[in-house]
Enzyme design. Structure first.
Site, PDB file in Angstrom:
ATOM      1  N   SER A 173       0.824  -1.207   0.000  1.00 32.08           N
ATOM      2  CA  SER A 173       0.000   0.000   0.000  1.00 32.08           C
ATOM      3  C   SER A 173       0.855   1.253   0.000  1.00 32.08           C
ATOM      4  O   SER A 173       1.957   1.278   0.571  1.00 32.08           O
ATOM      5  CB  SER A 173      -0.900   0.006   1.239  1.00 32.08           C
ATOM      6  OG  SER A 173      -1.535   1.255   1.400  1.00 32.08           O
ATOM      7  N   LYS A 223       1.690  -3.135   6.555  1.00 31.72           N
ATOM      8  CA  LYS A 223       2.074  -3.383   5.165  1.00 31.72           C
ATOM      9  C   LYS A 223       3.592  -3.271   4.989  1.00 31.72           C
ATOM     10  O   LYS A 223       4.206  -4.052   4.248  1.00 31.72           O
ATOM     11  CB  LYS A 223       1.342  -2.423   4.226  1.00 31.72           C
ATOM     12  CG  LYS A 223      -0.123  -2.760   4.025  1.00 31.72           C
ATOM     13  CD  LYS A 223      -0.284  -4.137   3.411  1.00 31.72           C
ATOM     14  CE  LYS A 223      -1.718  -4.481   3.096  1.00 31.72           C
ATOM     15  NZ  LYS A 223      -1.866  -5.821   2.496  1.00 31.72           N
ATOM     16  N   TYR A 281      -2.227   0.424   9.930  1.00 32.15           N
ATOM     17  CA  TYR A 281      -2.416  -0.255   8.645  1.00 32.15           C
ATOM     18  C   TYR A 281      -1.150  -0.149   7.798  1.00 32.15           C
ATOM     19  O   TYR A 281      -0.615  -1.155   7.303  1.00 32.15           O
ATOM     20  CB  TYR A 281      -3.606   0.341   7.892  1.00 32.15           C
ATOM     21  CG  TYR A 281      -3.662  -0.108   6.451  1.00 32.15           C
ATOM     22  CD1 TYR A 281      -3.852  -1.449   6.129  1.00 32.15           C
ATOM     23  CD2 TYR A 281      -3.498   0.813   5.415  1.00 32.15           C
ATOM     24  CE1 TYR A 281      -3.882  -1.863   4.798  1.00 32.15           C
ATOM     25  CE2 TYR A 281      -3.532   0.407   4.091  1.00 32.15           C
ATOM     26  CZ  TYR A 281      -3.721  -0.929   3.787  1.00 32.15           C
ATOM     27  OH  TYR A 281      -3.741  -1.333   2.474  1.00 32.15           O
TER      28      TYR A 281
END
Length: 324
Positions: free
Chosen positions: A117, A145, A141
């Site tokens: 991402s 990643k 998040y």
């Protein structure tokens, strides 16, 4: 011999498009998905309902279907939720990846395309961000990643795993109505959802350091993204292959500009309401796609209007038929 790819999260919005792109390229696909957010109606290939945390079951699937490589999409991805539930995100996005890598090593499956991402970059101080830009994620998040990329890199050094990590930017649109985004966490479906409920969409933050005060993002059509996975697979033939690619259009649009495009495509008057900024949201992230363009010969083919128009056509008839 035809290659067979296991697609984790293949019943999801992006995963279903990746499966179709693999098939169009002549490969076979097998989907593993726990259906927590996926839709079984999207799956027309061999399917295993399971959580990839189950290492033994994943290994059995790899052996039974003689899997060539894995496209790993299964993950949790909501920035705001990750701020509230970091343990969930580390378990689902990091620990589960460890289980997948363990199963792959046991079965000697040595090719992986990883769904990463743009959230790994965090706050960006340049007009476009390259893959060698410092990675300083500002939410759990994005951190999960980035840790995932590190895990894969280190496993590659230890075992010869060949991999490509694709840093997705903001995904929108659909290649077919039945594959549309059923979630309500991405911007375009969030706006559609507000319209369906007779409400005005909310812009999260209007005082960002951007031209109109709203967040600026690089939007990529889901079909272009799916095709990037196929292009990345072709780059894994050489021993020691290890790549990181931005996957975006190389052009930024503000949240307000995207909402204006929805209004134009739908023919509806939209006056968004500006709310508080969300924790963990960077002001601007736009891809420099020079590396993927030059290395894979891939480039985005669809613009924002095509993304929004395709997504609008996939909406329920009672919504898309209304004009105000």
């Amino acid at each position: 011999m035809t290659e067979t790819w296991l697609v984790t999260g293949g019943a999801g919005y992006i995963g279903a498009h990746v499966v179709r792109s693999l098939q169009a390229a002549g490969a076979e696909a097998v989907v593993i998905d726990d259906l927590s957010t996926g839709d079984l109606r999207r799956v027309e290939v061999p399917f295993v309902q399971a959580d990839i945390a189950d290492c033994e079951l994943v290994a059995d699937t790899l052996r039974r279907h003689r899997i060539t490589g894995v496209v790993h999409l299964a993950a949790d991805k909501q920035v705001e939720e990750s701020m509230r539930e970091p343990l969930t995100y580390y378990r689902r996005n990091v620990v589960n990846l460890m289980q997948l890598l363990t199963a792959m090593a046991q079965c000697e499956v040595d090719k992986l395309v990883f769904s990463s991402s743009a959230a790994v970059y965090g706050m960006v101080d340049s007009a476009q961000v390259r893959e060698d830009h410092p990675t300083r994620p500002i939410n759990p998040y994005g951190e999960t990643k980035l840790v995932g990329e590190w895990l894969i890199r280190d496993q590659a050094r230890a075992t010869g795993l060949r991999y490509a990590a694709l840093r997705y930017f903001n995904v929108a649109g659909t290649a077919a109505p039945e594959l549309g985004d059923l979630g309500r966490t991405n911007l375009v479906p969030m706006v559609f959802d507000a319209l369906a409920r007779g409400e005005q969409p909310v812009i999260f933050g209007g005082q960002h350091p951007t031209p109109d005060g709203t967040c600026v993002r690089d939007f990529i059509h889901v079909q272009d993204l799916a095709d990037a996975h196929v292009a990345a697979i072709a780059a894994l033939d050489e021993p020691g292959a290890g790549h990181v690619f931005n996957v975006g259009c190389g052009r930024g649009y503000s949240v307000r500009e995207v909402i204006e495009m929805v209004a134009e495509v739908s023919g509806r008057g939209i006056t968004p309401r500006v709310g508080a900024a969300r924790p963990g949201d960077p002001a601007m992230v736009v891809a420099d796609t020079t590396h993927i363009n030059a290395t894979l010969g891939w480039r985005a083919r669809h613009d924002l209007r095509e993304m929004v128009n395709s997504a609008w056509r996939a909406q329920p008839r009672q919504l898309s038929a209304v004009r105000t």
